[in-house]
Motif scaffolding. Structure first.
Motif, PDB file in Angstrom:
ATOM      1  N   ASN A  30      45.224  51.344  42.283  1.00 18.58           N
ATOM      2  CA  ASN A  30      44.403  52.495  42.642  1.00 18.58           C
ATOM      3  C   ASN A  30      42.955  52.059  42.705  1.00 18.58           C
ATOM      4  O   ASN A  30      42.665  50.915  43.071  1.00 18.58           O
ATOM      5  N   LEU A  31      42.050  52.922  42.355  1.00 26.82           N
ATOM      6  CA  LEU A  31      40.624  52.600  42.411  1.00 26.82           C
ATOM      7  C   LEU A  31      40.218  51.864  41.133  1.00 26.82           C
ATOM      8  O   LEU A  31      40.069  52.453  40.070  1.00 26.82           O
ATOM      9  N   LYS A  81      38.191  44.501  39.458  1.00 21.45           N
ATOM     10  CA  LYS A  81      37.516  44.427  40.753  1.00 21.45           C
ATOM     11  C   LYS A  81      38.563  44.497  41.852  1.00 21.45           C
ATOM     12  O   LYS A  81      39.755  44.249  41.619  1.00 21.45           O
ATOM     13  N   ALA A  82      38.136  44.837  43.043  1.00 18.83           N
ATOM     14  CA  ALA A  82      39.073  44.988  44.155  1.00 18.83           C
ATOM     15  C   ALA A  82      39.837  43.694  44.403  1.00 18.83           C
ATOM     16  O   ALA A  82      39.287  42.597  44.287  1.00 18.83           O
ATOM     17  N   GLY A  83      41.132  43.835  44.726  1.00 15.89           N
ATOM     18  CA  GLY A  83      41.941  42.659  44.996  1.00 15.89           C
ATOM     19  C   GLY A  83      43.422  42.960  44.854  1.00 15.89           C
ATOM     20  O   GLY A  83      43.836  44.110  44.712  1.00 15.89           O
ATOM     21  N   VAL A  84      44.225  41.913  44.890  1.00 20.06           N
ATOM     22  CA  VAL A  84      45.674  42.019  44.762  1.00 20.06           C
ATOM     23  C   VAL A  84      46.071  41.548  43.365  1.00 20.06           C
ATOM     24  O   VAL A  84      45.693  40.452  42.936  1.00 20.06           O
ATOM     25  N   ASP A 108      47.791  46.666  45.265  1.00 13.64           N
ATOM     26  CA  ASP A 108      46.495  46.633  45.955  1.00 13.64           C
ATOM     27  C   ASP A 108      45.489  47.502  45.215  1.00 13.64           C
ATOM     28  O   ASP A 108      45.634  48.722  45.163  1.00 13.64           O
ATOM     29  N   VAL A 109      44.491  46.888  44.628  1.00 16.11           N
ATOM     30  CA  VAL A 109      43.444  47.597  43.900  1.00 16.11           C
ATOM     31  C   VAL A 109      42.211  47.697  44.792  1.00 16.11           C
ATOM     32  O   VAL A 109      41.717  46.688  45.298  1.00 16.11           O
ATOM     33  N   LYS A 110      41.752  48.921  45.004  1.00 12.60           N
ATOM     34  CA  LYS A 110      40.602  49.153  45.873  1.00 12.60           C
ATOM     35  C   LYS A 110      39.348  49.440  45.051  1.00 12.60           C
ATOM     36  O   LYS A 110      39.425  49.860  43.889  1.00 12.60           O
TER      37      LYS A 110
END
Length: 591
Positions: A30-31, A81-84, A108-110
């Motif tokens: 998620n976020l 942080k954003a990423g896989v 998937d982290v946005k």
């Protein structure tokens, strides 16, 4: 191209070939967070949960992020942080030996959208960095209903001496002296009630306040919920003399006054991804749903309100003190879901407002109300069944009398002077309700908003509000305006419905009936009942001795079975707790 190919192979290997020995119910990114749910493992005494990125090392999450619910376990990894990512669960027996494990698919982290007035002048509200990871040296506190008054934290005084304080109320009181600026993350686990928290201010608020508005303000604090069920029940949050504060991922229900009050000298504040439900009824007729969701006043400026979900709130946001402000408050509103709310989305009084990419979904009275000296840039919002999307006090549809065809009404939402609204590229869908919206192209003076053909277009200085003579400041085209890239208005409903509010839409979901609720601004009886009867499902977090009990009735006996956090059966006289059966018979269980 070769590097991209190698990276693609590495990612494919990272995301495949996992063995699911234990039963994973579901998992998702998620976020700036990710979670996994799984079934309990027979013989497991505890669990370890790790997260990892491609090519990175595994990082173990805190035990208090591992929780038990009636029929599953759940863990959330926060501050990513954003990423896989992948999450790995290990089930351990009493000797610490791993007896089972499983790894999720790639998640998937946005990144959160960090923009708006709250982020100007290099500020990053809260205790997280721009990349979503905790600021250096940040302290993390976990609070539950059972330990919010027992947790401990060291806080430094004027001389730098650290003293240990007990209970969130005393910890925040120590921080409020304004000497210790160490970033502080307060993570809410499950539901906290007004009767469970000893530090309630005025019977209504969790209090975040600094000593003064200069060198001793309260700074760098994030209060956030863990998972999809973190809830403040019976109270809200108030901020006074604070700077760089963040509130996120909470459900706020039956609060006593405002759900969130920014009262006096707050700067660089970010409120996002929060579910706002009904408050307690007030004494006035227009307070039947509570006084207000967010209140911003008295020199509280440089604010971003984003990705929140407002459920049938009455007076959503009153912004700007009733007696005016020394200078305009600067506030950004983006990607909020005004879900069958009534009005004040927002109501502006001495405010400079950027309002974009919000979803106005069946707003029954009016959307944006612009009053004294306010300048509002309203762009790329989606208005569905909103009769009066934008209003300026003292002119346009606020004054128009349909019976006589003249502009002679006293005003439908304010008797104050009017501000000025610039509108660009908004969408209006009105299949049932008649749209009441007048641009300057329809009436040169009696208009609700000044429509432009591009974001860069300025409103001429000689265009002024009918009452008060307010000209638009053109703040949005000034050299010091922050950068933003709004989504297309057509994409707003999908994006907002996906990400607004708590993780996964929270644990109390509600879908309104558009046929009846679009134009109804009365209390929704069924929703109110659901809120009043809301019961948290959290049993406890790992190693919590007082909340790790789950009871299920044994048919025909009145006695219950009890299980600890790992699902093992607890028999009478085997644990140091007290239980009560269905007939209210008490069993003292000795250690």
């Amino acid at each position: 191209m070769k590097k991209l190919f190698v990276l693609s192979i590495a990612l494919t290997l990272f995301c495949t070939g996992n063995t699911f020995a234990m039963d994973i119910r579901k998992s998702s990114g998620n976020l700036e967070c990710a979670y996994v749910e799984w079934q309990t493992v027979s013989g497991a005494a505890r669990y370890n949960v790790y997260y990892e990125q491609t090519g990175g090392e595994k990082t173990k999450i805190d035990d208090k992020l591992i929780r038990r619910y009636p029929d599953y376990m759940r863990a959330d990894a926060l501050g990513l942080k954003a990423g896989v990512y992948r999450l790995t669960i290990e089930a351990l027996d009493e000797s610490g030996k791993t007896i089972d494990s499983a790894t999720t698919d790639c998640l998937d982290v946005k990144a959160n959208v960090r923009e708006g007035f709250a982020f100007t002048d290099g500020n990053v509200p809260g205790a997280y960095k721009m990349d979503g990871t905790p600021k250096d040296g940040a302290r993390i506190l976990y609070v539950t209903e059972n330990d919010i008054n027992k947790i401990t934290c060291e806080v430094k005084d004027k001389k730098g001496k650290a003293t240990t304080y007990t209970g969130l109320g005393d910890i925040l009181t120590a921080y409020s002296k304004g000497y210790d600026k160490t970033p502080l993350i307060i993570r809410v686990v499950g539901t906290i009630t007004d009767t469970g928290y000893a530090g309630i201010k005025d019977g209504n608020y969790l209090n975040l306040a600094g000593f003064n508005n200069k060198d001793r303000s309260l700074e760098n604090v994030t209060i956030e919920g863990v998972g999809n069920d973190a809830t403040l029940y019976g109270f809200g949050i108030t901020l006074k003399r604070t700077k760089n504060m963040e509130i996120k991922n909470l459900g706020i229900m039956l609060f006593g006054d405002d759900a969130v009050s920014l009262d006096t000298d707050n700067k660089h504040i970010w409120i996002h991804n929060t579910d706002f439900f009904y408050g307690k009824p007030g004494k006035d007729a227009d307070q039947v749903k509570g006084d207000g969701s967010i209140d911003i006043k008295y020199r509280s400026t440089d604010i971003t309100i984003s990705f929140n979900h407002f459920f049938d709130n009455g007076k959503v946001m009153g912004c700007g003190g009733a007696t005016g402000e020394d200078e305009n408050l600067r506030i950004t509103y983006h990607h909020n879901w005004f879900d069958h709310t009534d009005s004040r989305c927002p109501r502006l009084h001495f405010v400079t407002a950027h309002i974009y990419n919000n979803y106005y979904d069946g707003v029954s009275v009016y959307g944006i109300g612009n009053t004294s000296s306010s300048a509002a840039f309203v762009e790329r919002n989606y208005f569905r069944e909103v009769k009066r999307p934008m209003m300026i006090s003292g002119q346009g549809t606020d004054k128009y009398d349909e019976k006589t065809g003249t502009y002679t009404l006293k005003g439908t939402f304010s008797g104050q002077d009017g501000g000025m609204t610039k509108a660009f590229d908004n969408i209006f869908v009105n299949e049932k309700t008649k749209l009441k919206l007048v641009y300057q192209t329809d009436n040169a003076t009696q208009f609700d908003a000044y429509k432009v053909e591009s974001r860069e277009e300025k409103i001429p200085e000689d265009v002024k509000s009918v009452t008060g003579g307010c000209a638009y400041s053109n703040f949005d085209t000034a050299a010091d305006m922050y950068e933003s890239q709004p989504d297309a208005a057509t994409d707003v409903p999908e994006t907002v419905c996906m990400y607004a509010g708590r993780t996964e839409g929270g644990d109390l979901k509600w879908t309104f009936n558009n046929d009846t609720d679009d134009e109804d601004h009365n209390v929704n009886a069924e929703l109110k009942t659901a809120i009043v009867n809301y019961k948290p499902q959290l049993i406890g977090y790992q190693d919590s001795p007082t909340t790790s009990i789950n009871a299920t009735a044994i048919e025909g006996t009145g006695i219950q079975k009890y299980y600890d956090l790992t699902g093992r059966k607890i028999l009478p006289n085997t644990k140091g707790i007290i239980i009560v059966d269905n007939n209210k018979r008490r069993y003292k269980i000795l250690k």
